[in-house]
Design a protein around this motif. Structure first.
Motif, PDB file in Angstrom:
ATOM      1  N   MET A   1      12.091  68.004  13.802  1.00  0.00           N
ATOM      2  CA  MET A   1      11.395  68.768  14.862  1.00  0.00           C
ATOM      3  C   MET A   1      12.345  69.761  15.513  1.00  0.00           C
ATOM      4  N   LEU A   2      11.846  70.970  15.667  1.00  0.00           N
ATOM      5  CA  LEU A   2      12.626  71.953  16.437  1.00  0.00           C
ATOM      6  C   LEU A   2      12.534  71.602  17.896  1.00  0.00           C
ATOM      7  N   ASN A   3      13.711  71.558  18.550  1.00  0.00           N
ATOM      8  CA  ASN A   3      13.707  71.198  19.960  1.00  0.00           C
ATOM      9  C   ASN A   3      13.775  72.453  20.842  1.00  0.00           C
ATOM     10  N   VAL A   4      13.041  73.465  20.490  1.00  0.00           N
ATOM     11  CA  VAL A   4      13.101  74.740  21.226  1.00  0.00           C
ATOM     12  C   VAL A   4      11.804  74.941  21.968  1.00  0.00           C
ATOM     13  N   ARG A   5      11.990  75.287  23.265  1.00  0.00           N
ATOM     14  CA  ARG A   5      10.775  75.570  24.049  1.00  0.00           C
ATOM     15  C   ARG A   5      10.591  77.077  24.120  1.00  0.00           C
ATOM     16  N   LEU A   6       9.537  77.542  23.595  1.00  0.00           N
ATOM     17  CA  LEU A   6       9.258  78.971  23.651  1.00  0.00           C
ATOM     18  C   LEU A   6       8.671  79.304  24.998  1.00  0.00           C
ATOM     19  N   ARG A   7       9.289  80.340  25.621  1.00  0.00           N
ATOM     20  CA  ARG A   7       8.758  80.730  26.930  1.00  0.00           C
ATOM     21  C   ARG A   7       7.730  81.830  26.710  1.00  0.00           C
ATOM     22  N   ALA A   8       6.633  81.692  27.329  1.00  0.00           N
ATOM     23  CA  ALA A   8       5.584  82.703  27.151  1.00  0.00           C
ATOM     24  C   ALA A   8       6.037  84.024  27.768  1.00  0.00           C
ATOM     25  N   TYR A   9       5.655  85.168  27.136  1.00  0.00           N
ATOM     26  CA  TYR A   9       6.003  86.472  27.684  1.00  0.00           C
ATOM     27  C   TYR A   9       5.267  86.660  28.989  1.00  0.00           C
ATOM     28  N   LYS A  10       6.087  87.055  30.039  1.00  0.00           N
ATOM     29  CA  LYS A  10       5.452  87.270  31.338  1.00  0.00           C
ATOM     30  C   LYS A  10       5.499  88.771  31.638  1.00  0.00           C
ATOM     31  N   ARG A  11       4.405  89.356  31.930  1.00  0.00           N
ATOM     32  CA  ARG A  11       4.404  90.785  32.295  1.00  0.00           C
ATOM     33  C   ARG A  11       5.264  90.998  33.519  1.00  0.00           C
ATOM     34  N   PRO A  12       6.243  91.978  33.477  1.00  0.00           N
ATOM     35  CA  PRO A  12       7.036  92.210  34.680  1.00  0.00           C
ATOM     36  C   PRO A  12       6.160  92.755  35.791  1.00  0.00           C
ATOM     37  N   HIS A  13       6.646  92.578  36.988  1.00  0.00           N
ATOM     38  CA  HIS A  13       5.911  93.059  38.152  1.00  0.00           C
ATOM     39  C   HIS A  13       5.827  94.580  38.106  1.00  0.00           C
ATOM     40  N   ARG A  14       4.710  95.128  38.511  1.00  0.00           N
ATOM     41  CA  ARG A  14       4.498  96.572  38.463  1.00  0.00           C
ATOM     42  C   ARG A  14       5.568  97.339  39.262  1.00  0.00           C
ATOM     43  N   GLY A  15       5.932  96.788  40.451  1.00  0.00           N
ATOM     44  CA  GLY A  15       6.950  97.433  41.290  1.00  0.00           C
ATOM     45  C   GLY A  15       8.284  97.535  40.578  1.00  0.00           C
ATOM     46  N   ALA A  16       8.596  96.518  39.804  1.00  0.00           N
ATOM     47  CA  ALA A  16       9.880  96.522  39.100  1.00  0.00           C
ATOM     48  C   ALA A  16       9.917  97.626  38.053  1.00  0.00           C
ATOM     49  N   VAL A  17       8.763  97.840  37.384  1.00  0.00           N
ATOM     50  CA  VAL A  17       8.700  98.887  36.360  1.00  0.00           C
ATOM     51  C   VAL A  17       8.938 100.256  36.989  1.00  0.00           C
ATOM     52  N   VAL A  18       8.180 100.511  38.081  1.00  0.00           N
ATOM     53  CA  VAL A  18       8.299 101.820  38.737  1.00  0.00           C
ATOM     54  C   VAL A  18       9.707 102.021  39.273  1.00  0.00           C
ATOM     55  N   GLY A  19      10.245 100.974  39.932  1.00  0.00           N
ATOM     56  CA  GLY A  19      11.596 101.062  40.490  1.00  0.00           C
ATOM     57  C   GLY A  19      12.623 101.341  39.417  1.00  0.00           C
ATOM     58  N   GLY A  20      12.503 100.611  38.317  1.00  0.00           N
ATOM     59  CA  GLY A  20      13.445 100.799  37.219  1.00  0.00           C
ATOM     60  C   GLY A  20      13.400 102.208  36.677  1.00  0.00           C
ATOM     61  N   PHE A  21      12.179 102.750  36.565  1.00  0.00           N
ATOM     62  CA  PHE A  21      12.045 104.116  36.073  1.00  0.00           C
ATOM     63  C   PHE A  21      12.796 105.101  36.958  1.00  0.00           C
ATOM     64  N   TRP A  22      12.638 104.944  38.283  1.00  0.00           N
ATOM     65  CA  TRP A  22      13.307 105.880  39.199  1.00  0.00           C
ATOM     66  C   TRP A  22      14.821 105.772  39.113  1.00  0.00           C
ATOM     67  N   VAL A  23      15.318 104.541  38.962  1.00  0.00           N
ATOM     68  CA  VAL A  23      16.768 104.366  38.870  1.00  0.00           C
ATOM     69  C   VAL A  23      17.293 105.103  37.644  1.00  0.00           C
ATOM     70  N   ILE A  24      16.612 104.905  36.511  1.00  0.00           N
ATOM     71  CA  ILE A  24      17.061 105.553  35.272  1.00  0.00           C
ATOM     72  C   ILE A  24      16.950 107.074  35.397  1.00  0.00           C
ATOM     73  N   PHE A  25      15.847 107.535  36.022  1.00  0.00           N
ATOM     74  CA  PHE A  25      15.649 108.970  36.207  1.00  0.00           C
ATOM     75  C   PHE A  25      16.766 109.566  37.067  1.00  0.00           C
ATOM     76  N   ALA A  26      17.077 108.851  38.168  1.00  0.00           N
ATOM     77  CA  ALA A  26      18.115 109.352  39.073  1.00  0.00           C
ATOM     78  C   ALA A  26      19.453 109.426  38.361  1.00  0.00           C
ATOM     79  N   LEU A  27      19.764 108.404  37.565  1.00  0.00           N
ATOM     80  CA  LEU A  27      21.032 108.406  36.827  1.00  0.00           C
ATOM     81  C   LEU A  27      21.067 109.574  35.851  1.00  0.00           C
TER      82      LEU A  27
END
Lengths: 205, 239
Positions: A1-27
């Protein structure tokens, strides 16, 4: 038996996406900040250069370079001489404008040593420079106009050449003004127009 | 079924057995904190902009009034103010070219072949004259590469030397007299009548206007300086 627990993909929070975009844009935009445009890879006048061995970006002309507009075939105008002899004529019409120009140029380049009157007692002479001859001697009154042009161009005695500082036509303007100076210091009553003579005599004490 | 679910919960989760009550996450004081942080944040941004403005206008940043070290401590005060030598004696190309022109060593030697000839202060001048290597003066007025300034047009249109170079005839060591910011340039490009002078007085460091605005408007007209914002067109200076 594989003893690995697969974690379900969780959609990131919308605010994090927008924030991340601005950081990359500013850089990405900030990368553009810098002095590249202020100091461009081209020479401004008098800039130093590491390319040329003498360290300057201003290049001396090759020997005997003649540009089209500087083909000086008029020897009188550019050497003050006719057939190798100093000429006593002017290559330009001596007008009031030429004299005004000569007066101005004389004040800039000549008066510091020769004095505003041409008596050779300028401010630099007062500070210790050897006194140049006065223009108001018989020798210089009888000298050809070409002499003044030649001396401005090539220097004379302790006087350095002014060819690099005073353009040829300006040298003639100065020569004409020196003639006017000489006349002004050596004039008699008969040189004054007849209708002006009484005015002068009235002014006499 | 019920017991199965309870068993699967992590140990730190407790089911509140009490009847459901609305619980406040934040204390009432949090309102004040929120207001202060919003206003304070905006004020901090405004203050940052203000301080940036003060900094970029300060002599520390613009270099105005700060003298620049030179290989020879040349004094405009002595040569211009005391001896009365015209600007064009040394800056010969100021009337015809973009650059005012720095004097060749030969120009210095016109007088200093005799005057102060043995002074150690002038040693670099004499050395340059002997070796033919120009004196490496340090630039005092430096414009960014994207500004195309031309001395000749300013001189021809009646802008005096001192309008940009200050009372150069009173400077023992040469310093930039003005901040040379774009805002400073625009002061005059927006209203040249406030600064323009007769062409004859351009090189006169002592000239004072009697009635600047009246005379200025007339000179702007006489010298065909195009009004109507063309002087503030970007491509006048940025090409």
């Amino acid at each position: 038996m594989l003893n690995v627990r697969l974690r379900a993909y969780k959609r990131p929070h919308r605010g994090a996406v927008v924030g991340g975009f601005w950081v990359i844009f500013a850089l990405a935009v900030l990368v553009g900040c810098g002095p590249n445009m202020q100091r461009q890879p081209r020479y401004q006048p008098y800039d130093a250069s590491q390319f040329f061995p003498d360290g300057t970006s201003s290049r001396p002309l090759e020997a005997d370079t003649v540009s089209r507009e500087n083909l000086h075939t008029d020897t009188l105008r550019y050497t003050g001489k006719i057939n190798g002899k100093l000429a006593d004529t002017f290559p330009l019409p001596v007008t009031r404008d030429l004299l005004t120009r000569g007066h101005e140029r004389y004040g800039i380049y000549c008066a510091p040593c020769h004095g505003p009157l041409g008596d050779g007692n300028g401010v630099i002479v007062q500070r210790g420079f050897s006194q140049p001859p006065s223009f108001h001697t018989d020798t210089l009154r009888n000298a050809p106009a070409g002499l003044f042009f030649d001396v401005i161009t090539n220097g004379y005695g302790l006087m350095y050449p002014y060819a690099a500082r005073v353009q040829p036509d300006d040298r003639w303007a100065i020569a004409a003004y020196i003639r006017a100076l000489q006349l002004s210091q050596h004039a008699t009553l008969h040189d004054v127009p007849p209708d002006q003579q009484p005015k002068l005599q009235e002014a006499q004490p | 079924m019920m017991s199965d679910e309870q068993q699967s919960l992590p140990s730190h989760v407790q089911i509140d057995e009490q009847p459901l009550q609305r619980q406040q996450l934040f204390h009432p004081r949090a309102n004040t904190v929120a207001k202060v942080s919003i206003i304070g944040g905006l004020l901090a941004v405004a203050l940052a902009f203000f301080l940036w403005g003060v900094y970029t206008r300060s002599p520390y940043y613009t270099g105005a009034t700060v003298t620049v070290d030179q290989p020879v401590p040349f004094s405009h005060k002595h040569h211009v103010g005391e001896l009365g030598i015209d600007c064009r004696m040394c800056h010969t190309s100021v009337e015809q070219s973009a650059s005012a022109g720095m004097p060749a060593t030969q120009t210095c030697m016109t007088c200093h072949s005799q005057i102060w000839a043995n002074s150690p202060v002038l040693a670099p001048v004499h050395e340059s004259f002997r070796s033919g290597v120009p004196i490496a003066w340090n630039r005092v007025y430096e414009l960014p590469g994207y500004v195309y300034f031309n001395h000749s047009i300013h001189v021809q249109k009646g802008i005096g030397c001192v309008s940009c170079h200050g009372q150069i005839d009173e400077m023992p060591l040469t310093a930039k007299a003005v901040p040379l910011t774009m805002q400073w340039c625009l002061n005059c490009h927006r209203a040249p009548e406030k600064y323009i002078r007769p062409r004859d007085e351009v090189f006169n460091t002592r000239w004072v206007a009697q009635d600047q605005l009246t005379q200025g408007r007339k000179l702007v007209d006489d010298y065909h300086i195009v009004a109507g914002g063309r002087l503030t067109n970007c491509s006048i200076c940025h090409r």
